[in-house]
Scaffold this motif. Structure first.
Motif, mmCIF file in Angstrom:
data_model
loop_
_atom_site.group_PDB
_atom_site.id
_atom_site.type_symbol
_atom_site.label_atom_id
_atom_site.label_comp_id
_atom_site.label_asym_id
_atom_site.label_seq_id
_atom_site.Cartn_x
_atom_site.Cartn_y
_atom_site.Cartn_z
ATOM 1 N N ARG A 37 0.824 -1.204 0.000
ATOM 2 C CA ARG A 37 0.000 0.000 0.000
ATOM 3 C C ARG A 37 0.863 1.260 0.000
ATOM 4 N NH1 ARG A 37 -2.823 -0.613 4.803
ATOM 5 N NH2 ARG A 37 -2.760 -2.865 4.902
ATOM 6 N N LEU A 38 1.989 1.215 0.768
ATOM 7 C CA LEU A 38 2.891 2.370 0.811
ATOM 8 C C LEU A 38 3.497 2.638 -0.567
ATOM 9 C CD1 LEU A 38 4.527 4.511 2.463
ATOM 10 C CD2 LEU A 38 6.304 2.771 2.611
ATOM 11 N N MET A 39 3.936 1.591 -1.256
ATOM 12 C CA MET A 39 4.533 1.782 -2.585
ATOM 13 C C MET A 39 3.507 2.318 -3.574
ATOM 14 S SD MET A 39 7.293 -1.142 -3.137
ATOM 15 C CE MET A 39 8.677 -1.281 -2.055
ATOM 16 N N ALA A 40 2.286 1.848 -3.486
ATOM 17 C CA ALA A 40 1.237 2.367 -4.369
ATOM 18 C C ALA A 40 0.985 3.842 -4.068
ATOM 19 C CB ALA A 40 -0.048 1.550 -4.195
ATOM 20 N N TYR A 41 0.978 4.203 -2.787
ATOM 21 C CA TYR A 41 0.779 5.600 -2.403
ATOM 22 C C TYR A 41 1.934 6.475 -2.906
ATOM 23 C CZ TYR A 41 0.666 9.781 0.463
ATOM 24 O OH TYR A 41 0.664 11.083 0.874
ATOM 25 N N VAL A 42 3.184 5.989 -2.731
ATOM 26 C CA VAL A 42 4.350 6.752 -3.197
ATOM 27 C C VAL A 42 4.273 6.956 -4.707
ATOM 28 C CG1 VAL A 42 6.863 6.642 -3.495
ATOM 29 C CG2 VAL A 42 5.856 6.106 -1.279
ATOM 30 N N HIS A 43 3.945 5.902 -5.432
ATOM 31 C CA HIS A 43 3.855 6.022 -6.889
ATOM 32 C C HIS A 43 2.763 7.022 -7.282
ATOM 33 C CE1 HIS A 43 4.727 4.595 -10.927
ATOM 34 N NE2 HIS A 43 3.409 4.539 -11.170
ATOM 35 N N GLY A 44 1.632 6.964 -6.607
ATOM 36 C CA GLY A 44 0.543 7.911 -6.898
ATOM 37 C C GLY A 44 0.933 9.332 -6.556
ATOM 38 N N SER A 45 1.621 9.540 -5.423
ATOM 39 C CA SER A 45 2.027 10.900 -5.049
ATOM 40 C C SER A 45 3.076 11.446 -6.005
ATOM 41 C CB SER A 45 2.529 10.930 -3.607
ATOM 42 O OG SER A 45 3.693 10.161 -3.469
ATOM 43 N N VAL A 46 3.942 10.580 -6.537
ATOM 44 C CA VAL A 46 4.911 11.034 -7.546
ATOM 45 C C VAL A 46 4.164 11.470 -8.800
ATOM 46 C CG1 VAL A 46 6.780 10.276 -9.072
ATOM 47 C CG2 VAL A 46 6.859 9.719 -6.645
ATOM 48 N N ASN A 47 3.130 10.751 -9.175
ATOM 49 C CA ASN A 47 2.327 11.150 -10.338
ATOM 50 C C ASN A 47 1.691 12.517 -10.108
ATOM 51 O OD1 ASN A 47 2.834 8.955 -11.956
ATOM 52 N ND2 ASN A 47 1.077 7.773 -11.195
ATOM 53 N N GLN A 48 1.164 12.743 -8.886
ATOM 54 C CA GLN A 48 0.547 14.042 -8.596
ATOM 55 C C GLN A 48 1.586 15.160 -8.618
ATOM 56 O OE1 GLN A 48 -1.389 13.470 -4.851
ATOM 57 N NE2 GLN A 48 -3.089 12.281 -5.746
ATOM 58 N N MET A 49 2.747 14.907 -8.050
ATOM 59 C CA MET A 49 3.800 15.931 -8.045
ATOM 60 C C MET A 49 4.341 16.163 -9.452
ATOM 61 S SD MET A 49 3.830 17.206 -5.142
ATOM 62 C CE MET A 49 5.203 18.296 -5.323
ATOM 63 N N SER A 50 4.292 15.146 -10.298
ATOM 64 C CA SER A 50 4.712 15.330 -11.697
ATOM 65 C C SER A 50 3.773 16.294 -12.407
ATOM 66 C CB SER A 50 4.741 13.981 -12.428
ATOM 67 O OG SER A 50 5.756 13.175 -11.905
ATOM 68 N N LYS A 51 2.491 16.238 -12.069
ATOM 69 C CA LYS A 51 1.529 17.183 -12.665
ATOM 70 C C LYS A 51 1.822 18.599 -12.182
ATOM 71 C CE LYS A 51 -2.134 13.771 -13.203
ATOM 72 N NZ LYS A 51 -3.436 13.294 -12.708
ATOM 73 N N VAL A 52 2.136 18.750 -10.906
ATOM 74 C CA VAL A 52 2.487 20.071 -10.371
ATOM 75 C C VAL A 52 3.771 20.568 -11.037
ATOM 76 C CG1 VAL A 52 3.225 21.300 -8.278
ATOM 77 C CG2 VAL A 52 1.325 19.667 -8.169
#
Length: 182
Positions: A37-52
């Motif tokens: 779950r942590l790795m999925a969250y990290v990957h998702g947060s990297v995607n969000q920060m990539s948009k920013v």
């Protein structure tokens, strides 16, 4: 037109897929669910920060399935390395504790030997003190006897002087009387 074109084929993975993939590649069963779950969250947060990042800098940062698999591999390698380091430190600590136990046992043995030697030393010191006292008494006796011997020697020397004087007197008298006897 096609020559300088890049097509964005990357689509975000759903979180369930990320959890499933990370769960499959991780080898720690007791931590697997929470780490997945942590790795999925990290990957998702990297995607969000990539948009920013894209909005602020106008540059793309892609998170691909390959980068997610590399994250899992990095975690596995770090976990293995840290586990090995921890085992080495534990072995070193156990070795140090064993040496401390051995040293403590040797110190206890040396303390026992020292206590026994202290008793022997105390006895030898008492014997030496008694011998010193005995020698002092003997020296005192010898000193008194030497004084007596010195007095006797003086008396003998005095008597010897008197005898020598009498002998000389007698020899003179004999020397005077001998011519008369002839």
């Amino acid at each position: 037109l096609v020559n300088c074109t890049s097509i964005d084929w990357f689509h975000e993975w759903p979180e369930e897929a990320l959890v499933s993939v990370s769960h499959r590649f991780l080898s720690e069963p007791e931590l697997c669910q929470s780490i997945s779950r942590l790795m999925a969250y990290v990957h998702g947060s990297v995607n969000q920060m990539s948009k920013v990042y894209l909005a602020n800098e106008r540059r793309y940062n892609y998170t691909t399935p390959k980068s997610f698999l590399e994250l899992i591999a990095l975690y596995s390698n770090l976990l293995t390395k840290k586990h090995t380091d921890l085992l080495n430190k534990m072995e070193r600590l156990e070795g140090g504790l064993e040496k401390l136990k051995n040293t403590a046992a040797q110190v206890d043995d040396l303390k026992e030997k020292l206590a026994a030697q202290e008793v022997e030393l105390k006895q030898k010191n008492e014997d030496a003190d008694a011998l010193i006292k005995k020698v002092a008494v003997e020296q005192e006796k010898v000193g008194k006897e030497k004084e007596i011997a010195d007095e006797e020697e003086k008396k003998v020397a005095k008597i010897n002087d008197e005898v020598t004087k009498k002998q000389q007197d007698c020899e003179r008298d004999l020397a005077k009387a001998e011519p008369a006897l002839k």
